[in-house]
Design an enzyme around this catalytic site. Structure first.
Site, PDB file in Angstrom:
ATOM      1  N   SER A 201       0.825  -1.206   0.000  1.00 31.95           N
ATOM      2  CA  SER A 201       0.000   0.000   0.000  1.00 31.95           C
ATOM      3  C   SER A 201       0.859   1.255   0.000  1.00 31.95           C
ATOM      4  O   SER A 201       1.634   1.468  -0.912  1.00 31.95           O
ATOM      5  CB  SER A 201      -0.970  -0.043   1.187  1.00 31.95           C
TER       6      SER A 201
ATOM      7  N   ASP B  83      -2.122   6.230  -4.059  1.00 33.02           N
ATOM      8  CA  ASP B  83      -0.997   5.488  -3.495  1.00 33.02           C
ATOM      9  C   ASP B  83      -0.644   4.328  -4.427  1.00 33.02           C
ATOM     10  O   ASP B  83      -1.317   4.114  -5.445  1.00 33.02           O
ATOM     11  CB  ASP B  83      -1.326   5.032  -2.066  1.00 33.02           C
TER      12      ASP B  83
ATOM     13  N   ASP C 266      -1.120   1.149  -4.589  1.00 32.93           N
ATOM     14  CA  ASP C 266      -2.109   0.111  -4.947  1.00 32.93           C
ATOM     15  C   ASP C 266      -3.476   0.699  -5.277  1.00 32.93           C
ATOM     16  O   ASP C 266      -4.443  -0.030  -5.480  1.00 32.93           O
ATOM     17  CB  ASP C 266      -2.215  -0.952  -3.854  1.00 32.93           C
TER      18      ASP C 266
ATOM     19  N   ASP D 227      -5.895   2.445  -3.743  1.00 35.18           N
ATOM     20  CA  ASP D 227      -7.121   2.408  -2.929  1.00 35.18           C
ATOM     21  C   ASP D 227      -7.282   3.672  -2.081  1.00 35.18           C
ATOM     22  O   ASP D 227      -8.284   3.837  -1.404  1.00 35.18           O
ATOM     23  CB  ASP D 227      -7.198   1.148  -2.060  1.00 35.18           C
TER      24      ASP D 227
END
Length: 461
Positions: free
Chosen positions: A106, A250, A252, A254
């Site tokens: 993340s 970010d 990833d 999300d």
């Protein structure tokens, strides 16, 4: 660095000793535990798992280890390759798979990677499920398949495009209205998969895109957590390009943050507020965010005649409360939008498309839109304690001190005052108490935090 094992997965820095860091052995062991758990809770003869990764340098290595471990357990794999967290979540549902693994740390720096685990709905596992997987990993109770029963790999690298298609199909997303406005938007993809999927989504909505750090090579050009102190480059570029706004995600994809047309942060907390304002104006209903998120969502929800509730911190907890209250939209104040119309997971693509449609329907700048919302300011602090101090006793003492106020102990201690609040949470990994405050001004938020810190020190002494 210590290898961090939690109910939501396993994460750590690459390299070093087995059990101390995220080594190839640890990746195989944890993937084996997840695959074994899936086989234990399913009666199907053949299972199917979706696997995708962000653009981290260690991604291909961890990806190959995880995919081949699942194959060794006799589990078929839908391999998405480079992907996003919400894309994998969407793919689990569309493929009618039995689970999913996302390889991403993340917002952590490039040294980190992680295995995030999903159930058959494409949602994160609950506490009991995560604990069971940790138990299987510790006992190494794995039983691999013989040569005639190995799983098979199906490569499908089209899922980011499929995800975009699913977003554009949503009734509240109006690409035509957006295209007519001829928006110009700067995108910071932090050199991960967001640098591909967000510009593609924008272009399909008729938006002119200016790319910044959109080469998915895993070399993050700044700290990948989308906070103000890391985003000077895009703030400058939005002004230079005279763009309507900027988008930051970010690694990833999300978490979603916006930069206003004046080069200032829209505010991560206000990503959800703005999107919820639009969604609730079309489909009134309830909302949910976590206890450390802004009160502004409550205000906007009540403006649209809905009810707002706060969950314990953590996406699993937000989703659980959203389901039980049939919330129309929810998420977290870190820029995480959860829109159940598509799926129960934080999704920057959905957030971008809904925000653009909202903006297309209004004759205002992004800065003017931000100014139209209730103004709150947050202060995020922590107090470090010594290991021998009983943190729980401190929280009990603070609860007692403020027993006449509106208090919740669902997750630490949240004290709601008339115009401000404080949320105290203990860390599970170190002897600290995190202190979140919110008030109508930054000065008041900081002052409340300092007061609470002093009161905790008094309890300790």
């Amino acid at each position: 660095m210590t290898l961090i094992k939690s109910i939501s997965g396993i994460r750590g820095t690459i390299g070093g000793k087995v059990g101390d860091n995220l080594t190839p052995v640890d990746a195989v062991k944890f993937a084996s535990a997840y695959g074994t758990w899936l086989k234990n809770v399913n009666t199907k003869e053949k299972l199917k798992v979706v696997v995708g990764r962000d653009a981290r340098i260690s991604g291909p290595m961890i990806h190959n280890l995880v995919v081949n471990t699942l194959i060794g357990l006799g589990i078929d794999v839908i391999d998405l390759g480079l992907s996003t967290t919400p894309t994998v979540e969407v793919a689990v549902s569309l493929e009618i798979a039995d689970g999913g693994i996302i390889l991403t740390a993340s917002h952590n720096p490039k040294q980190w990677n992680a295995l995030k685990l999903l159930n058959e709905k494409g949602e994160f596992l609950n506490g009991a499920e995560g604990a069971k997987i940790l138990e299987i990993a510790d006992s190494e109770a794995f039983n691999f398949s013989d040569v005639d029963s190995l799983g098979e790999i199906t490569i499908n690298d089209a899922y980011m495009d499929i995800h975009i298609d699913e977003v554009l199909k949503l009734p509240l997303v109006d690409a035509d209205a957006v295209a007519k406005r001829k928006f110009k938007v700067v995108v910071d993809g932090v050199n991960s998969s967001g640098g591909i999927v967000i510009p593609n989504l924008l272009e399909q909505m008729g938006v002119e895109v200016v790319k910044l750090y959109c080469d998915p090579n895993g070399h993050f050009p700044h700290n990948p957590e989308p906070l103000k102190e890391h985003l000077g480059d895009i703030c400058t570029l939005v002004l230079k390009e005279k763009a309507d706004f900027g988008i930051v995600v970010d690694p990833d994809v999300d978490r979603l943050a916006f930069i206003s047309n004046d080069g200032e942060m829209f505010g991560e907390e206000y990503t959800l507020v703005a999107v919820a304002d639009y969604v609730l104006s079309k489909t009134p209903g309830n909302t949910v965010s976590n206890m450390s998120s802004s009160r502004a969502l409550r205000d906007i929800t009540e403006k649209h005649k809905g009810s707002y509730l706060a969950s314990a911190v953590g996406e699993v907890n937000v989703v659980e409360l959203m389901k039980s209250t049939q919330a129309i939209i929810g998420g977290e104040g870190n820029g995480g939008i959860i829109y159940p119309e598509l799926h129960y997971g934080r999704d920057s693509l959905v957030g971008v498309a809904l925000f653009l449609t909202h903006l297309a329907n209004l004759d205002v700048t992004v800065a003017e839109l931000r100014a139209s919302y209730p103004q709150y300011y947050m202060s995020k602090n922590k107090i470090e304690l010594t290991p021998e101090i009983d943190v729980d006793a401190i929280l009990v003492a603070m609860t007692d001190k403020y027993k006449n106020e509106n208090i919740s102990t669902i997750d630490g201690v949240k004290i709601d005052f008339a115009t401000e609040w404080v949320h105290l949470r203990k860390s599970n990994t170190e002897p600290i108490i995190r202190i979140y405050t919110e008030a109508p001004t930054q000065e008041e938020a900081d002052k409340l935090a300092l007061r609470i810190i002093d009161e905790i020190k008094e309890v300790v002494n």
